[in-house]
Design a protein around this motif. Structure first.
Motif, PDB file in Angstrom:
ATOM      1  N   TYR A 455      18.693  24.025  53.453  1.00 52.38           N
ATOM      2  CA  TYR A 455      19.913  24.759  53.109  1.00 52.38           C
ATOM      3  C   TYR A 455      19.561  26.205  52.773  1.00 52.38           C
ATOM      4  N   GLY A 456      20.569  27.047  52.672  1.00 49.70           N
ATOM      5  CA  GLY A 456      20.380  28.412  52.194  1.00 49.70           C
ATOM      6  C   GLY A 456      20.760  29.453  53.228  1.00 49.70           C
ATOM      7  N   GLY A 457      20.393  30.688  52.942  1.00 45.93           N
ATOM      8  CA  GLY A 457      20.712  31.784  53.841  1.00 45.93           C
ATOM      9  C   GLY A 457      20.583  33.134  53.160  1.00 45.93           C
ATOM     10  N   PRO A 458      20.755  34.211  53.950  1.00 49.92           N
ATOM     11  CA  PRO A 458      20.540  35.565  53.443  1.00 49.92           C
ATOM     12  C   PRO A 458      21.750  36.214  52.822  1.00 49.92           C
ATOM     13  N   GLY A 459      22.937  35.572  52.953  1.00 47.92           N
ATOM     14  CA  GLY A 459      24.141  36.268  52.536  1.00 47.92           C
ATOM     15  C   GLY A 459      24.561  37.245  53.622  1.00 47.92           C
ATOM     16  N   ARG A 460      24.763  38.500  53.266  1.00 49.67           N
ATOM     17  CA  ARG A 460      25.279  39.480  54.221  1.00 49.67           C
ATOM     18  C   ARG A 460      24.384  39.605  55.457  1.00 49.67           C
ATOM     19  N   ASN A 461      24.980  39.465  56.634  1.00 50.41           N
ATOM     20  CA  ASN A 461      24.308  39.654  57.917  1.00 50.41           C
ATOM     21  C   ASN A 461      25.383  39.937  58.956  1.00 50.41           C
ATOM     22  N   VAL A 462      25.027  40.057  60.219  1.00 50.74           N
ATOM     23  CA  VAL A 462      26.009  40.461  61.234  1.00 50.74           C
ATOM     24  C   VAL A 462      27.149  39.462  61.345  1.00 50.74           C
TER      25      VAL A 462
END
Length: 465
Positions: A455-462
């Motif tokens: 799970y998870g991620g960077p938040g703001r991206n394209v």
């Protein structure tokens, strides 16, 4: 640490920035002299004022008040309390007294003090003197003996994890037997909070459905429901995610939940979190939480109120975790087990392979006095929206689930405790991501890890502007 459910109302009000007036603004003195609002009494010209007896008394009062503030502030280790805020004597004095009184309740006299490499101060407090025993129903008592462990305690891949997973233990110092290590709460900690009264508590939850995503809290979780649960277990991958600003956080935890999901919501929570507002830094920290009324008036983080009873002399709740995982490098996780003692009904917390941390007394709860109706595992962040776009605060490792091992964060070996005190695999695990373009989740099962998910991620991206 907000509730992470798509099936019931639960959200929190956004964290708000406090505003102070400029300390350098020019004001007209009542005696006709202009001066700046800076706090140096020595540089102020009082020659005209001293001709008035009343003004002279006022100057004397202000001088004495400033001296007292300096004394109190030095006791708390912060010499800038008055200097950093607009000068309002009565208001400042009330706040100072409120902080002092709260710190006296939280910080108990230690028999030994340890300086942690990360700046924390760890107090070794006699176990039956800890804040929990200020509770009316615990006064005069001592910590309970260990309960019966759940049968089928699955220690797969737990290894021989020791208590030495926190930075403070690297000092080489330890707390004597019969004491517990407690992270000292400082004046600075309390000054960062939006409210002294609610310090150590979560913001009160607004009554909106999570599927409206209007509360700024975003989740990627796995959960089970539809049965009676008496505990849960998981190994939680530890990272140090970037948190964009002090008013946001990133965490990974387990939730043990019961109630009607209204004002009587009961939760027990444990995991790790990065919370600059609560701790003043960006270290991932081991934490606990509980509430019995949907975060309104009961419960708190860690040991900041009378509730959780710590029994372990080697683990400090709220202290920084080390080591942490690295991208394409070494991976580190902590194994946590929460379960209800069948004999006394208290909810116990265990770390690693049999290290008891302590327990939540059963009388703290209403619905959890019996059993849980839902278990959740996963990550949560706060998106304050302060920049006008989505936050870049990371969840987990800051990478999406599809990247897999050593890149994405994970939960593994997830289990629940049944009515007969048996640890059993999950059945019908559901996964949910509020904003999959920002943070996502992918589940699976195998022989080595049992039930797991990335799970998870960077938040703001394209794809998440």
């Amino acid at each position: 640490m907000d509730m992470a459910l798509a099936v019931f109302p639960s959200s929190k009000s956004k964290l708000r920035k406090t505003q102070t007036r400029s300390l350098g603004e020019t004001r007209q003195h009542k005696c006709g002299q202009k001066h700046t609002g800076k706090r140096s009494f020595i540089n102020m010209n009082f020659s005209l004022c001293l001709r008035s007896p009343i003004a002279s008394l006022l100057v004397h009062f202000l001088f004495v008040f400033s001296t007292l503030c300096s004394v109190h502030s030095s006791q708390f280790g912060d010499h800038h309390l008055v200097a950093n805020q607009t000068f309002r004597p009565k208001e400042e004095l009330r706040k100072l007294n409120a902080i002092r009184n709260r710190l006296q309740r939280i910080n108990k006299p230690p028999v030994k003090t340890i300086q942690s490499p990360d700046g924390d101060i760890i107090d070794c407090v006699v176990s039956h003197m800890q804040h929990a025993f200020d509770h009316p129903l615990l006064k005069g008592q001592k910590p309970l003996d260990p309960p019966e462990r759940p049968r089928g305690h699955n220690q797969m891949d737990d290894g021989d994890l020791s208590e030495n997973f926190q930075l403070w233990s690297f000092s080489g110092e330890s707390c004597p037997e019969g004491t517990i290590p407690i992270r000292r709460t400082t004046e600075q900690d309390m000054l960062r909070a939006t409210s002294v009264r609610r310090f150590g508590r979560k913001k009160i939850i607004n009554r909106v459905r999570r599927d409206t995503s209007g509360n700024g809290h975003e989740h990627a979780i796995g959960y089970v429901t539809g049965d009676q649960y008496y505990g849960s277990k998981a190994s939680i991958n530890v990272w140090a995610p970037l948190v964009e600003n002090p008013y946001e956080f990133s965490l990974s935890q387990m939730w043990v939940i019961s109630g009607s999901f209204g004002d009587d919501l009961n939760t027990i929570e444990a995991g790790w979190q990065v919370s600059p507002e609560l701790y003043g830094d960006s270290y991932p920290r081991f934490f606990t939480y509980w509430t019995t009324d949907a975060y309104q008036a009961t419960g708190c983080y860690n040991l900041l109120c009378s509730g959780f009873v710590q029994t372990n002399s080697k683990i400090a709740i709220g202290a920084a975790i080390s080591p942490t995982s690295s991208y394409s490098g070494g991976q580190f996780d902590i194994s946590l087990l929460i379960w209800k003692d069948p004999k006394h009904g208290n909810w116990w917390l265990e770390f690693g392979s049999g290290i008891l941390v302590g327990y939540w007394p059963s009388f703290l709860f209403t619905h959890l006095g019996d059993h849980a109706s839902m278990i959740q595992f996963g990550g949560e962040i706060v998106n304050s929206g302060s920049s006008g776009s989505h936050t870049s605060t990371q969840m987990g490792s800051g990478h999406f689930a599809e990247e897999g091992f050593a890149k994405a964060s994970y939960f593994r070996n997830m289990q629940v405790v049944d009515w007969d005190n048996n640890l059993i695999p999950l059945s019908n695990l559901k996964v949910l991501a509020d904003h999959p373009n920002c943070y996502d989740i992918q589940g699976g099962v195998n022989n080595a890890w049992g039930n797991y998910f990335y799970y998870g991620g960077p938040g703001r991206n394209v794809k998440c502007p």
